[in-house]
Design an enzyme around this catalytic site. Structure first.
Site, short mmCIF file in Angstrom:
data_model
loop_
_atom_site.label_atom_id
_atom_site.label_comp_id
_atom_site.label_asym_id
_atom_site.label_seq_id
_atom_site.Cartn_x
_atom_site.Cartn_y
_atom_site.Cartn_z
N ARG A 46 10.84 -2.75 1.34
CA ARG A 46 9.43 -2.42 1.08
C ARG A 46 8.91 -3.16 -0.16
O ARG A 46 7.75 -3.60 -0.20
CB ARG A 46 9.30 -0.91 0.91
CG ARG A 46 7.87 -0.43 0.83
CD ARG A 46 7.78 1.08 1.04
NE ARG A 46 6.40 1.53 1.00
CZ ARG A 46 5.94 2.44 0.13
NH1 ARG A 46 6.77 3.02 -0.72
NH2 ARG A 46 4.68 2.78 0.14
N ASN A 75 1.35 1.45 -4.37
CA ASN A 75 2.70 1.19 -4.87
C ASN A 75 3.31 2.37 -5.63
O ASN A 75 4.46 2.29 -6.07
CB ASN A 75 2.70 -0.04 -5.79
CG ASN A 75 2.48 -1.33 -4.99
OD1 ASN A 75 2.97 -1.45 -3.88
ND2 ASN A 75 1.73 -2.25 -5.56
N HIS A 172 10.03 0.11 10.01
CA HIS A 172 9.98 1.58 9.96
C HIS A 172 11.03 2.21 10.87
O HIS A 172 10.98 3.40 11.14
CB HIS A 172 8.58 2.08 10.27
CG HIS A 172 7.59 1.78 9.19
ND1 HIS A 172 6.23 1.75 9.39
CD2 HIS A 172 7.78 1.48 7.88
CE1 HIS A 172 5.62 1.44 8.24
NE2 HIS A 172 6.53 1.27 7.31
#
Length: 307
Positions: A46, A75, A172
């Site tokens: 990520r 973030n 994911h």
């Protein structure tokens, strides 16, 4: 042209003479980190995504400071920075002043996917580190609440097509998301009070409502892939076919009327090897977004601050 050599300025053999063990150093630090945090692999991937989607893959995400990217809303839930520091420390011992933080992110993402059971690809290397954060560019990071059209447009603007979009969304297959990322699907879809997202499997919606109650802790973490959330595989795409994608941005790939992405979801659901091949290609393309090379940028000695 071989995979891994798509950007003329980057090369998979960039450190062959200056830091030949770079990959094995990254791998050993990540294997160690996974002993302390079973979720570290998706966290690291990520970071690479969120770095590349803001002004290119220049490690600007890692910089500290009042105008840092890592303290901007998309973030705030990113983690793994300490492990990137550990990799940097180990590489500074092995080959001082040689390997950039931007390349560490790209390599660490590849190794994390591979250690998680996913594909391996040759990472083009030779990126240099940016000298500033780009907090104003944070809007480039796709959001779980975005429409498919908006997300596809963002991907297209950085040279990624609909196959890349579906492949990269497949990340994911591992990791977790906060309740906050999808609670609107459970309680007030499209700002209609009490409305559940109609593309969400009803049984799954009920399960999620129990895990993420109204007024409960919105930072609770839920597995992105309810079947195998620690393994990198193609189960994510089977979930989408069953309307059990956790995030709106995931389910839209399959459930948006007339979307060309639906056929790609079906293809990856049928063939894990096709997904793996497309994922590697897409990661190389993403890693090629606006790299700093040659005399641009610098090789940071500490990933959190410029030299």
């Amino acid at each position: 042209m071989m995979l891994g050599e798509s950007n003329a300025q980057l090369s998979a053999s960039f450190y062959a003479k200056t830091c030949p063990n770079v990959s094995s150093v990254v791998r050993s630090v990540l294997q160690q980190a996974q002993q302390n945090d079973i979720w570290i692999f998706p966290k690291i991937v990520r970071l690479h995504f969120h770095d590349c989607f803001v002004n290119g893959c220049d490690a600007s995400l890692l910089l500290n400071g009042t105008d840092s990217e890592k303290t901007a809303p998309p973030n705030l839930s990113t983690e793994g920075y300490d492990v990137i520091d550990d990799i940097k420390t180990a590489l500074e011992k092995a080959c001082p002043g040689v390997v950039s933080c931007a390349d560490i992110l790209a390599l660490a993402a590849q190794v994390s996917v591979s250690l998680g059971g996913g594909p391996t690809w040759k990472v083009p290397l030779g990126r240099r580190d940016g000298l500033t954060a780009h907090r104003d560019g944070i809007g480039g990071i796709p959001s779980a609440h975005d429409s498919l059209a908006n997300i596809a447009a963002r991907f297209k603007s950085v040279g990624l097509d609909s196959t890349d979009l579906v492949a990269l969304s497949g990340v994911h297959t591992f990791g977790r998301a906060q309740c906050a990322a999808f609670m609107d699907r459970l309680y007030n879809f499209n700002n209609v009070s009490g409305k559940i997202d109609p593309t969400l499997n009803a049984t799954y919606a009920k399960e999620l409502q129990q895990r993420c109650p109204k007024g409960g802790d919105a930072t609770s973490l839920i597995d992105l892939d309810e079947q195998t959330s620690l393994s990198f595989d193609n189960k994510y795409f089977l979930n989408l076919q069953n309307r059990r994608g956790l995030l709106q941005s995931d389910q839209e790939l399959f459930s948006t009327n007339g979307a060309e992405t639906a056929a790609v979801v079906n293809r990856f659901a049928r063939s894990q090897s096709q997904f793996f091949a497309s994922f590697g290609k897409a990661m190389i393309k993403m890693g090629n977004i606006n790299p700093l090379t040659g005399g641009n940028g610098e090789i940071r000695l500490d990933c959190r601050k410029i030299n």
